[in-house]
Design a protein around this motif. Structure first.
Motif, short mmCIF file in Angstrom:
data_model
loop_
_atom_site.label_atom_id
_atom_site.label_comp_id
_atom_site.label_asym_id
_atom_site.label_seq_id
_atom_site.Cartn_x
_atom_site.Cartn_y
_atom_site.Cartn_z
N ARG A 72 25.65 19.60 2.64
CA ARG A 72 26.58 19.91 1.56
C ARG A 72 25.90 19.90 0.20
O ARG A 72 26.18 20.73 -0.66
N ASP A 73 25.01 18.96 -0.03
CA ASP A 73 24.44 18.76 -1.37
C ASP A 73 22.97 19.17 -1.44
O ASP A 73 22.09 18.34 -1.61
N ASP A 94 20.00 21.40 -3.48
CA ASP A 94 19.84 21.73 -4.90
C ASP A 94 19.29 23.14 -5.15
O ASP A 94 19.19 23.57 -6.28
#
Length: 166
Positions: A82-83, A85
């Protein structure tokens, strides 16, 4: 084909169904990106040739994040992706072969997810901007993104050593 297009390959001829055709064109775009990294040194892969700081290795890392985010998080619903960068700066202590291997693995994982879902019309497990999208949409989006970055990689490779072609 001109004499300068030393890496040119034909586009896929797959036309056996929506999913097979979509995966063939995505695989072709991925191959075009990886092809631009072949036979280059660590320094060449990290060489910055444009003001934005973009380099070949950074493009590959960015695309790895994209594979994990779109197929892993959105299609499969995997929270661990999900996270991301989407960074294009690869730390000096991360060797190029590891970045390239991670991309190959992310692509294989994405293909397995797509094959497991199997239905291009199936909604994503995780909404995109508050709404579910179809696997078809994710495939089209990732093919477009990968193709766009393959073009960037083509230009960077030509600047490095004159190698061209899709």
């Amino acid at each position: 084909m001109t004499a300068f297009e030393t890496q040119r390959r034909p586009v896929p001829r797959a036309d056996g169904g929506e999913l097979d055709t979509a995966l063939a064109f995505l695989a072709f775009a991925r191959e075009c990106v990886l092809k631009k990294t072949e036979d280059l040194t660590e320094e060449q892969l990290r060489r910055v040739l444009v003001p934005t700081g973009t380099n070949l290795l950074g493009l590959v890392q960015h695309l790895t994040d994209g594979e994990r985010y779109w197929f892993g998080h959105h299609v499969a619903g995997l929270a661990e992706h999900r996270d991301v960068d989407f960074a294009m700066a690869v730390p000096d202590d991360v060797p190029a072969h590891r970045v390239l291997a991670a991309y190959r693995q992310a692509c294989a994982d994405s293909d397995a997810i797509v094959r497991a879902v199997a239905d291009p019309a199936r909604p994503t497990a995780t909404a995109v901007d508050g709404e579910p999208r179809s696997l078809r949409w994710v495939l089209a989006h990732m093919t477009g993104e990968t193709t766009r970055h393959a073009g960037h990689a083509d230009i960077l490779r030509e600047q490095i050593d004159g190698t061209t072609g899709r």
